[in-house]
Design a protein around this motif. Sequence first.
Motif, PDB file in Angstrom:
ATOM      1  N   UNK A  26      -3.392  55.222  38.881  1.00 13.34           N
ATOM      2  CA  UNK A  26      -1.940  55.086  38.835  1.00 13.34           C
ATOM      3  C   UNK A  26      -1.314  56.212  39.639  1.00 13.34           C
ATOM      4  N   UNK A  27      -0.595  55.859  40.689  1.00 13.95           N
ATOM      5  CA  UNK A  27       0.281  56.797  41.382  1.00 13.95           C
ATOM      6  C   UNK A  27       1.706  56.529  40.903  1.00 13.95           C
ATOM      7  N   UNK A  28       2.507  57.597  40.838  1.00 13.67           N
ATOM      8  CA  UNK A  28       3.828  57.425  40.232  1.00 13.67           C
ATOM      9  C   UNK A  28       4.801  58.480  40.727  1.00 13.67           C
ATOM     10  N   UNK A  29       6.046  58.274  40.345  1.00 14.48           N
ATOM     11  CA  UNK A  29       7.128  59.208  40.628  1.00 14.48           C
ATOM     12  C   UNK A  29       7.976  59.360  39.366  1.00 14.48           C
ATOM     13  N   UNK A  30       7.314  59.576  38.234  1.00 12.77           N
ATOM     14  CA  UNK A  30       8.006  59.740  36.959  1.00 12.77           C
ATOM     15  C   UNK A  30       8.674  61.105  36.905  1.00 12.77           C
ATOM     16  N   UNK A  31       9.960  61.132  36.586  1.00 10.97           N
ATOM     17  CA  UNK A  31      10.676  62.404  36.541  1.00 10.97           C
ATOM     18  C   UNK A  31      11.117  62.790  35.128  1.00 10.97           C
ATOM     19  N   UNK A  32      10.837  61.943  34.154  1.00  7.32           N
ATOM     20  CA  UNK A  32      11.127  62.304  32.766  1.00  7.32           C
ATOM     21  C   UNK A  32       9.870  62.044  31.942  1.00  7.32           C
ATOM     22  N   UNK A  33       9.976  62.028  30.650  1.00  3.11           N
ATOM     23  CA  UNK A  33       8.796  61.873  29.797  1.00  3.11           C
ATOM     24  C   UNK A  33       8.713  60.478  29.183  1.00  3.11           C
ATOM     25  N   UNK A  34       9.244  59.494  29.880  1.00  8.14           N
ATOM     26  CA  UNK A  34       9.214  58.129  29.372  1.00  8.14           C
ATOM     27  C   UNK A  34       7.790  57.577  29.335  1.00  8.14           C
ATOM     28  N   UNK A  35       7.019  57.843  30.374  1.00  8.56           N
ATOM     29  CA  UNK A  35       5.669  57.292  30.500  1.00  8.56           C
ATOM     30  C   UNK A  35       4.723  57.913  29.479  1.00  8.56           C
ATOM     31  N   UNK A  36       3.886  57.071  28.850  1.00  8.97           N
ATOM     32  CA  UNK A  36       2.913  57.532  27.869  1.00  8.97           C
ATOM     33  C   UNK A  36       1.526  57.011  28.244  1.00  8.97           C
ATOM     34  N   UNK A  37       0.563  57.911  28.341  1.00 10.93           N
ATOM     35  CA  UNK A  37      -0.800  57.507  28.697  1.00 10.93           C
ATOM     36  C   UNK A  37      -1.343  56.447  27.743  1.00 10.93           C
ATOM     37  N   UNK A  38      -1.151  56.655  26.445  1.00 12.23           N
ATOM     38  CA  UNK A  38      -1.748  55.740  25.480  1.00 12.23           C
ATOM     39  C   UNK A  38      -1.188  54.326  25.621  1.00 12.23           C
ATOM     40  N   UNK A  39       0.109  54.211  25.817  1.00 18.42           N
ATOM     41  CA  UNK A  39       0.709  52.883  25.943  1.00 18.42           C
ATOM     42  C   UNK A  39       0.186  52.179  27.198  1.00 18.42           C
ATOM     43  N   UNK A  40       0.084  52.913  28.281  1.00 18.42           N
ATOM     44  CA  UNK A  40      -0.445  52.356  29.521  1.00 18.42           C
ATOM     45  C   UNK A  40      -1.890  51.889  29.332  1.00 18.42           C
ATOM     46  N   UNK A  41      -2.713  52.736  28.718  1.00 23.28           N
ATOM     47  CA  UNK A  41      -4.121  52.402  28.537  1.00 23.28           C
ATOM     48  C   UNK A  41      -4.309  51.245  27.558  1.00 23.28           C
ATOM     49  N   UNK A  42      -3.507  51.210  26.497  1.00 27.40           N
ATOM     50  CA  UNK A  42      -3.605  50.111  25.533  1.00 27.40           C
ATOM     51  C   UNK A  42      -3.354  48.776  26.226  1.00 27.40           C
ATOM     52  N   UNK A  43      -2.322  48.723  27.045  1.00 25.93           N
ATOM     53  CA  UNK A  43      -1.997  47.468  27.741  1.00 25.93           C
ATOM     54  C   UNK A  43      -3.006  47.169  28.841  1.00 25.93           C
ATOM     55  N   UNK A  44      -3.528  48.203  29.483  1.00 22.47           N
ATOM     56  CA  UNK A  44      -4.548  47.988  30.507  1.00 22.47           C
ATOM     57  C   UNK A  44      -5.817  47.405  29.900  1.00 22.47           C
TER      58      UNK A  44
END
Length: 373
Positions: free
Chosen positions: A344-362
Amino acid sequence: MPIPVLRRLLCVGVLLLPAAASWGETWPERDWASRPVAPSAALSEFETYAFPARDDGTRQGIRSDAVVVIRDGELIYERYAGPTKVSTPHLTWSMSKSLLATALGVAYGEGRFKLDEPVAQYYPAFQGHPSVKLGHLLNWASGLAWQEDYEYAPLRSSVVAMLYTRGRGDMARFVAEHPLDAVPGTRFRYSSGDSNVLAAALKQMVGAPAYADYPWQAVFQPLGITSAVWERDASGTFVGSSYAYMTARDLARVGLLMQRGGRWGQQQLLPTAWVEFNLTPFANYQADPAKPGEAVPGGHWWLNRHLAKANKPWADAPESTFAALGHWGQGLYVLPEQKLVVVRYADDRDKTYQHNEFLKRALAAFAAPEVQP
């Protein structure tokens, strides 16, 4: 035909076979073999999380630039957003640290250093800290008085000064000038400075003439990576903490190398002992209860390990999951049991993104049914 001759011919035949045939595995050659995953409700839910409507005005929310998913050596999913394309060498930020660890792993296998050797043996500017060992740096446990603050606290930040102001000319020397405020090896403190000292030590390990090409000769070329760019400071040292670039597809090759225990085709590129070190939690790490999602430090990789006094950081991912992580949401996730590599490449500028949520859905979208947790 005499048996010894037959045996020699058989050996030659095995050596000439492609790695995929000899091992029964799929390996990328010039490009990845592609078998796109079928559309599904789980895939739709994954994309809803990973690629929401993008606000380039405020730069708020989840802002994935690229996601590439490899399963068992095959490309099964790929999507890009913003300015990033399939051919874009994206800034990896602190995923550079794990790339540096991979290059160091090759040097380790060549017998160029040992983990318990003093840093000063390979980087003389560190002579003021004779008790700091190379293994301490790899665990981010140098004991240096270092402040890894970013844009939210720039005036007191050691890393901002190193990368952008008074330390940028010779980053490792700038780090060496910091005093100790803890006994080396007793405390985890995440430090881009530790990584850049390792990058400087690598120069003496391999010799100055070889150093400029070493990551390419040791890692990138054997893996078929063609897009890599790695910036150096004015002293000629790779900025091992932060400034490597490559395409998402090429970064996935590093993930596959690690997913398969440091082996690339028939070559054990990284010693198994090195990979075990990378994936072993730092013994003196103390999880911060105020940061329950923080990954566990290994040897310049991040782990999803359950510790005696703390649950695993990413509750919905297997404990064997590990990752290279970087500023603004960069992630190279490796899930060995599921034979998955996710970039995952990204340009997240706040703390909205969560590793666990991404991995759970992946996992729901991409893990084969027979190996889903």
